[in-house]
Design a protein around this motif. Structure first.
Motif, short mmCIF file in Angstrom:
data_model
loop_
_atom_site.label_atom_id
_atom_site.label_comp_id
_atom_site.label_asym_id
_atom_site.label_seq_id
_atom_site.Cartn_x
_atom_site.Cartn_y
_atom_site.Cartn_z
N GLU A 184 -28.00 40.10 46.42
CA GLU A 184 -28.82 41.10 47.10
C GLU A 184 -29.49 40.50 48.34
OE1 GLU A 184 -31.53 43.17 44.63
OE2 GLU A 184 -32.37 44.36 46.26
N GLN A 185 -29.95 39.25 48.23
CA GLN A 185 -30.56 38.57 49.38
C GLN A 185 -29.56 38.45 50.53
OE1 GLN A 185 -32.51 34.68 48.60
NE2 GLN A 185 -31.06 33.86 50.06
N THR A 186 -28.32 38.11 50.21
CA THR A 186 -27.28 37.97 51.24
C THR A 186 -26.97 39.32 51.88
OG1 THR A 186 -26.31 36.09 50.08
CG2 THR A 186 -24.89 37.25 51.65
N LEU A 187 -26.87 40.37 51.07
CA LEU A 187 -26.60 41.70 51.60
C LEU A 187 -27.78 42.20 52.45
CD1 LEU A 187 -24.92 43.32 48.47
CD2 LEU A 187 -23.80 42.49 50.54
N THR A 188 -28.99 41.84 52.05
CA THR A 188 -30.16 42.21 52.84
C THR A 188 -30.13 41.51 54.20
OG1 THR A 188 -31.45 42.50 50.81
CG2 THR A 188 -32.68 42.25 52.86
N ALA A 189 -29.73 40.24 54.19
CA ALA A 189 -29.61 39.52 55.46
C ALA A 189 -28.55 40.17 56.35
CB ALA A 189 -29.24 38.06 55.19
N ALA A 190 -27.44 40.60 55.74
CA ALA A 190 -26.36 41.25 56.50
C ALA A 190 -26.85 42.56 57.10
CB ALA A 190 -25.16 41.49 55.60
N LEU A 191 -27.65 43.29 56.35
CA LEU A 191 -28.19 44.55 56.85
C LEU A 191 -29.19 44.30 57.97
CD1 LEU A 191 -29.35 47.59 54.81
CD2 LEU A 191 -31.00 46.49 56.30
N SER A 192 -29.94 43.20 57.88
CA SER A 192 -31.02 42.94 58.82
C SER A 192 -30.56 42.30 60.12
CB SER A 192 -32.06 42.02 58.16
OG SER A 192 -32.46 42.54 56.91
N ASP A 193 -29.53 41.46 60.04
CA ASP A 193 -29.15 40.64 61.18
C ASP A 193 -27.66 40.85 61.50
OD1 ASP A 193 -28.72 37.06 61.64
OD2 ASP A 193 -28.88 38.67 63.10
N PRO A 194 -27.33 41.29 62.71
CA PRO A 194 -25.92 41.54 63.06
C PRO A 194 -25.02 40.31 62.84
CG PRO A 194 -27.35 42.49 64.71
CD PRO A 194 -28.23 41.69 63.81
N GLU A 195 -25.54 39.12 63.15
CA GLU A 195 -24.73 37.91 62.98
C GLU A 195 -24.42 37.68 61.50
OE1 GLU A 195 -26.30 34.50 64.91
OE2 GLU A 195 -24.84 33.12 64.01
N ALA A 196 -25.43 37.86 60.66
CA ALA A 196 -25.21 37.73 59.22
C ALA A 196 -24.23 38.80 58.73
CB ALA A 196 -26.54 37.84 58.47
N GLY A 197 -24.33 40.00 59.31
CA GLY A 197 -23.40 41.07 58.94
C GLY A 197 -21.97 40.70 59.26
#
Length: 263
Positions: A125-138
Protein backbone atom coordinates in the motif's frame (compact mmCIF):
# COMPACT_ATOMS: atom_id res chain seq x y z
CA UNK A 1 13.39 -11.08 -26.16
CA UNK A 2 15.01 -7.79 -25.13
CA UNK A 3 16.25 -7.07 -21.60
CA UNK A 4 13.11 -5.05 -20.66
CA UNK A 5 10.78 -7.89 -21.63
CA UNK A 6 12.88 -10.49 -19.85
CA UNK A 7 13.09 -8.31 -16.74
CA UNK A 8 9.29 -7.86 -16.62
CA UNK A 9 8.87 -11.61 -16.97
CA UNK A 10 11.39 -12.37 -14.23
CA UNK A 11 10.09 -9.80 -11.74
CA UNK A 12 6.51 -11.03 -12.06
CA UNK A 13 7.48 -14.71 -11.73
CA UNK A 14 7.60 -16.70 -8.49
CA UNK A 15 10.29 -15.10 -6.26
CA UNK A 16 11.68 -18.53 -5.37
CA UNK A 17 12.39 -19.13 -9.07
CA UNK A 18 13.95 -15.70 -9.73
CA UNK A 19 17.65 -16.65 -9.44
CA UNK A 20 17.42 -19.97 -11.38
CA UNK A 21 15.26 -18.39 -14.11
CA UNK A 22 17.57 -15.38 -14.42
CA UNK A 23 20.61 -17.65 -14.71
CA UNK A 24 18.89 -19.80 -17.35
CA UNK A 25 18.13 -16.74 -19.47
CA UNK A 26 21.72 -15.51 -19.01
CA UNK A 27 23.12 -18.90 -20.07
CA UNK A 28 20.84 -18.94 -23.12
CA UNK A 29 22.06 -15.46 -24.06
CA UNK A 30 25.67 -16.66 -23.82
CA UNK A 31 24.86 -19.62 -26.08
CA UNK A 32 23.39 -17.19 -28.63
CA UNK A 33 26.58 -15.13 -28.43
CA UNK A 34 24.87 -12.16 -26.71
CA UNK A 35 27.28 -11.72 -23.79
CA UNK A 36 26.15 -8.12 -23.17
CA UNK A 37 22.58 -9.25 -22.50
CA UNK A 38 23.86 -12.09 -20.32
CA UNK A 39 25.92 -9.65 -18.23
CA UNK A 40 22.93 -7.31 -17.83
CA UNK A 41 20.70 -10.20 -16.76
CA UNK A 42 23.22 -11.37 -14.16
CA UNK A 43 23.06 -7.90 -12.56
CA UNK A 44 19.31 -8.19 -11.90
CA UNK A 45 18.56 -8.64 -8.20
CA UNK A 46 15.73 -10.57 -6.58
CA UNK A 47 12.79 -8.32 -5.53
CA UNK A 48 11.42 -8.14 -2.01
CA UNK A 49 8.03 -9.74 -1.36
CA UNK A 50 6.24 -6.37 -1.48
CA UNK A 51 8.01 -5.29 -4.67
CA UNK A 52 7.18 -8.64 -6.29
CA UNK A 53 3.47 -8.27 -5.41
CA UNK A 54 3.39 -4.80 -7.03
CA UNK A 55 5.26 -6.12 -10.09
CA UNK A 56 2.72 -8.93 -10.34
CA UNK A 57 -0.13 -6.40 -10.18
CA UNK A 58 1.46 -4.30 -12.96
CA UNK A 59 1.90 -7.42 -15.10
CA UNK A 60 -1.43 -9.18 -14.50
CA UNK A 61 -3.79 -6.25 -13.86
CA UNK A 62 -2.34 -3.13 -15.55
CA UNK A 63 -5.79 -1.48 -15.61
CA UNK A 64 -5.70 -1.19 -11.81
CA UNK A 65 -2.34 0.58 -12.01
CA UNK A 66 -3.70 2.90 -14.71
CA UNK A 67 -6.74 3.74 -12.56
CA UNK A 68 -4.45 4.57 -9.63
CA UNK A 69 -2.17 6.82 -11.69
CA UNK A 70 -5.11 8.63 -13.32
CA UNK A 71 -6.53 9.35 -9.87
CA UNK A 72 -3.16 10.82 -8.88
CA UNK A 73 -3.29 13.15 -11.90
CA UNK A 74 -6.80 14.29 -10.94
CA UNK A 75 -5.72 14.99 -7.38
CA UNK A 76 -2.75 17.05 -8.52
CA UNK A 77 -4.93 19.04 -10.93
CA UNK A 78 -7.51 19.75 -8.21
CA UNK A 79 -4.72 20.81 -5.87
CA UNK A 80 -3.22 23.22 -8.43
CA UNK A 81 -6.62 24.79 -9.09
CA UNK A 82 -7.64 24.86 -5.40
CA UNK A 83 -10.93 23.08 -6.08
CA UNK A 84 -11.92 22.24 -2.53
CA UNK A 85 -15.05 20.22 -3.35
CA UNK A 86 -13.18 18.11 -5.87
CA UNK A 87 -10.29 17.59 -3.46
CA UNK A 88 -12.61 16.29 -0.76
CA UNK A 89 -14.32 13.88 -3.17
CA UNK A 90 -11.03 12.73 -4.69
CA UNK A 91 -9.49 12.24 -1.25
CA UNK A 92 -12.31 9.81 -0.46
CA UNK A 93 -11.72 8.07 -3.81
CA UNK A 94 -8.01 7.90 -2.98
CA UNK A 95 -8.67 5.96 0.22
CA UNK A 96 -11.06 3.57 -1.51
CA UNK A 97 -8.89 2.95 -4.58
CA UNK A 98 -5.75 2.36 -2.52
CA UNK A 99 -7.59 -0.16 -0.36
CA UNK A 100 -9.09 -1.96 -3.36
CA UNK A 101 -5.88 -2.11 -5.41
CA UNK A 102 -3.81 -3.19 -2.43
CA UNK A 103 -6.35 -5.96 -1.93
CA UNK A 104 -6.07 -6.88 -5.60
CA UNK A 105 -2.28 -7.16 -5.33
CA UNK A 106 -2.63 -9.37 -2.24
CA UNK A 107 -5.21 -11.51 -4.06
CA UNK A 108 -2.92 -12.01 -7.06
CA UNK A 109 0.00 -12.88 -4.77
CA UNK A 110 -2.11 -15.51 -2.99
CA UNK A 111 -3.25 -16.95 -6.33
CA UNK A 112 0.43 -17.40 -7.15
CA UNK A 113 1.11 -19.24 -3.90
CA UNK A 114 2.23 -16.43 -1.58
CA UNK A 115 -0.02 -14.99 1.13
CA UNK A 116 1.21 -11.50 2.05
CA UNK A 117 2.00 -10.89 5.72
CA UNK A 118 0.51 -7.72 7.17
CA UNK A 119 3.82 -5.74 7.15
CA UNK A 120 4.34 -6.75 3.51
CA UNK A 121 0.78 -5.75 2.63
CA UNK A 122 1.42 -2.36 4.26
CA UNK A 123 4.56 -1.96 2.13
CA UNK A 124 2.48 -2.73 -0.96
CA UNK A 125 0.00 0.00 0.00
CA UNK A 126 2.90 2.38 0.77
CA UNK A 127 4.36 1.73 -2.70
CA UNK A 128 0.99 2.25 -4.41
CA UNK A 129 0.52 5.46 -2.43
CA UNK A 130 3.90 6.68 -3.63
CA UNK A 131 2.90 5.82 -7.21
CA UNK A 132 -0.32 7.79 -6.82
CA UNK A 133 1.50 10.75 -5.28
CA UNK A 134 4.58 11.03 -7.47
CA UNK A 135 4.61 10.69 -11.30
CA UNK A 136 8.15 9.27 -11.25
CA UNK A 137 7.16 6.61 -8.72
CA UNK A 138 4.10 5.89 -10.86
CA UNK A 139 6.28 5.25 -13.90
CA UNK A 140 8.50 2.94 -11.85
CA UNK A 141 5.48 0.92 -10.69
CA UNK A 142 4.12 0.69 -14.24
CA UNK A 143 7.38 -0.91 -15.49
CA UNK A 144 6.76 -3.92 -13.24
CA UNK A 145 10.46 -4.23 -12.33
CA UNK A 146 10.67 -2.93 -8.76
CA UNK A 147 13.35 -4.44 -6.54
CA UNK A 148 12.13 -2.97 -3.24
CA UNK A 149 9.07 -1.03 -2.02
CA UNK A 150 8.92 2.71 -2.67
CA UNK A 151 8.99 5.35 0.04
CA UNK A 152 5.84 7.35 0.84
CA UNK A 153 6.12 10.81 2.35
CA UNK A 154 2.56 12.06 1.92
CA UNK A 155 0.53 13.45 -0.96
CA UNK A 156 1.90 16.93 -0.41
CA UNK A 157 -1.22 19.15 -0.39
CA UNK A 158 -0.03 22.68 0.22
CA UNK A 159 -1.60 25.08 2.73
CA UNK A 160 -3.84 26.80 0.15
CA UNK A 161 -5.27 23.45 -0.98
CA UNK A 162 -5.89 22.41 2.61
CA UNK A 163 -7.61 25.75 3.23
CA UNK A 164 -9.81 25.18 0.19
CA UNK A 165 -10.90 21.83 1.59
CA UNK A 166 -11.65 23.35 4.96
CA UNK A 167 -13.75 26.13 3.47
CA UNK A 168 -15.98 23.62 1.69
CA UNK A 169 -16.29 21.26 4.65
CA UNK A 170 -19.80 21.10 6.03
CA UNK A 171 -18.57 20.54 9.56
CA UNK A 172 -14.95 20.56 10.68
CA UNK A 173 -13.64 17.74 12.82
CA UNK A 174 -13.46 18.50 16.54
CA UNK A 175 -9.91 19.46 17.50
CA UNK A 176 -9.70 16.84 20.25
CA UNK A 177 -10.65 14.05 17.86
CA UNK A 178 -8.10 15.28 15.33
CA UNK A 179 -5.37 15.28 17.98
CA UNK A 180 -6.26 11.73 19.01
CA UNK A 181 -6.29 10.54 15.42
CA UNK A 182 -2.94 12.18 14.73
CA UNK A 183 -1.49 10.53 17.83
CA UNK A 184 -2.83 7.14 16.77
CA UNK A 185 -1.37 7.62 13.31
CA UNK A 186 2.00 8.57 14.78
CA UNK A 187 2.07 5.37 16.88
CA UNK A 188 1.06 3.17 13.97
CA UNK A 189 3.69 4.86 11.77
CA UNK A 190 6.34 4.06 14.38
CA UNK A 191 5.29 0.41 14.54
CA UNK A 192 5.17 0.17 10.76
CA UNK A 193 8.61 1.76 10.51
CA UNK A 194 10.08 -0.74 12.98
CA UNK A 195 8.52 -3.71 11.19
CA UNK A 196 9.53 -2.39 7.80
CA UNK A 197 13.10 -1.82 8.94
CA UNK A 198 13.35 -5.36 10.31
CA UNK A 199 11.98 -6.83 7.10
CA UNK A 200 14.30 -4.76 4.93
CA UNK A 201 17.33 -5.82 7.00
CA UNK A 202 16.34 -9.47 6.70
CA UNK A 203 15.77 -9.19 2.95
CA UNK A 204 19.09 -7.36 2.51
CA UNK A 205 20.84 -10.17 4.37
CA UNK A 206 19.02 -12.67 2.15
CA UNK A 207 20.13 -10.89 -1.02
CA UNK A 208 23.73 -10.69 0.25
CA UNK A 209 23.71 -14.42 1.04
CA UNK A 210 22.36 -15.17 -2.43
CA UNK A 211 25.11 -13.02 -3.93
CA UNK A 212 27.74 -14.91 -1.93
CA UNK A 213 26.23 -18.21 -3.11
CA UNK A 214 26.41 -17.03 -6.70
CA UNK A 215 30.06 -16.05 -6.27
CA UNK A 216 30.85 -19.41 -4.69
CA UNK A 217 29.03 -21.24 -7.51
CA UNK A 218 31.07 -19.32 -10.06
CA UNK A 219 34.28 -20.10 -8.15
CA UNK A 220 33.28 -23.77 -8.01
CA UNK A 221 32.63 -23.82 -11.75
CA UNK A 222 36.06 -22.27 -12.34
CA UNK A 223 37.72 -24.80 -10.01
CA UNK A 224 35.94 -27.71 -11.74
CA UNK A 225 37.10 -26.37 -15.11
CA UNK A 226 40.68 -26.19 -13.83
CA UNK A 227 40.37 -29.71 -12.40
CA UNK A 228 39.25 -31.05 -15.77
CA UNK A 229 42.23 -29.32 -17.42
CA UNK A 230 44.66 -30.78 -14.87
CA UNK A 231 43.18 -34.24 -15.36
CA UNK A 232 43.67 -33.93 -19.12
CA UNK A 233 47.27 -32.82 -18.57
CA UNK A 234 47.90 -35.68 -16.12
CA UNK A 235 46.47 -38.19 -18.60
CA UNK A 236 48.69 -36.82 -21.37
CA UNK A 237 51.73 -36.99 -19.06
CA UNK A 238 50.95 -40.62 -18.13
CA UNK A 239 50.64 -41.56 -21.77
CA UNK A 240 54.00 -39.92 -22.56
CA UNK A 241 55.60 -41.68 -19.59
CA UNK A 242 54.16 -45.03 -20.70
CA UNK A 243 55.49 -44.52 -24.24
CA UNK A 244 58.92 -43.57 -22.85
CA UNK A 245 58.91 -46.64 -20.60
CA UNK A 246 57.99 -48.82 -23.55
CA UNK A 247 60.81 -47.31 -25.66
CA UNK A 248 63.29 -47.78 -22.79
CA UNK A 249 62.26 -51.41 -22.29
CA UNK A 250 62.60 -52.07 -26.00
CA UNK A 251 66.07 -50.48 -26.09
CA UNK A 252 67.16 -52.49 -23.05
CA UNK A 253 65.98 -55.71 -24.72
CA UNK A 254 67.88 -54.90 -27.90
CA UNK A 255 71.05 -54.23 -25.84
CA UNK A 256 70.66 -57.50 -23.98
CA UNK A 257 70.38 -59.46 -27.20
CA UNK A 258 73.40 -57.69 -28.75
CA UNK A 259 75.52 -58.46 -25.71
CA UNK A 260 74.40 -62.10 -25.80
CA UNK A 261 75.49 -62.46 -29.42
CA UNK A 262 78.98 -61.07 -28.70
CA UNK A 263 79.51 -63.57 -25.93
Amino acid sequence: MELEELARELYAADPAEFIPARDRHAAAAVERGDRDLAAQLKKLRKPTAAAWAVNLLASRDPRSVTELLELGEKLRAAQRELRGDDLRALAADRTRVLREITGRAAELAEQHGHRLAEPTRQQVEQTLTAALSDPEAGRAVRTGTLIKPLEYSGFGLDELAVAAIRRTAARPKPQRELRELREQLRHTDEHLGEATGAEERAETAEREAEQRCEELREALQQAESELREHRRNAKTARQRRERAQHDRDAAAERLRRAEARER
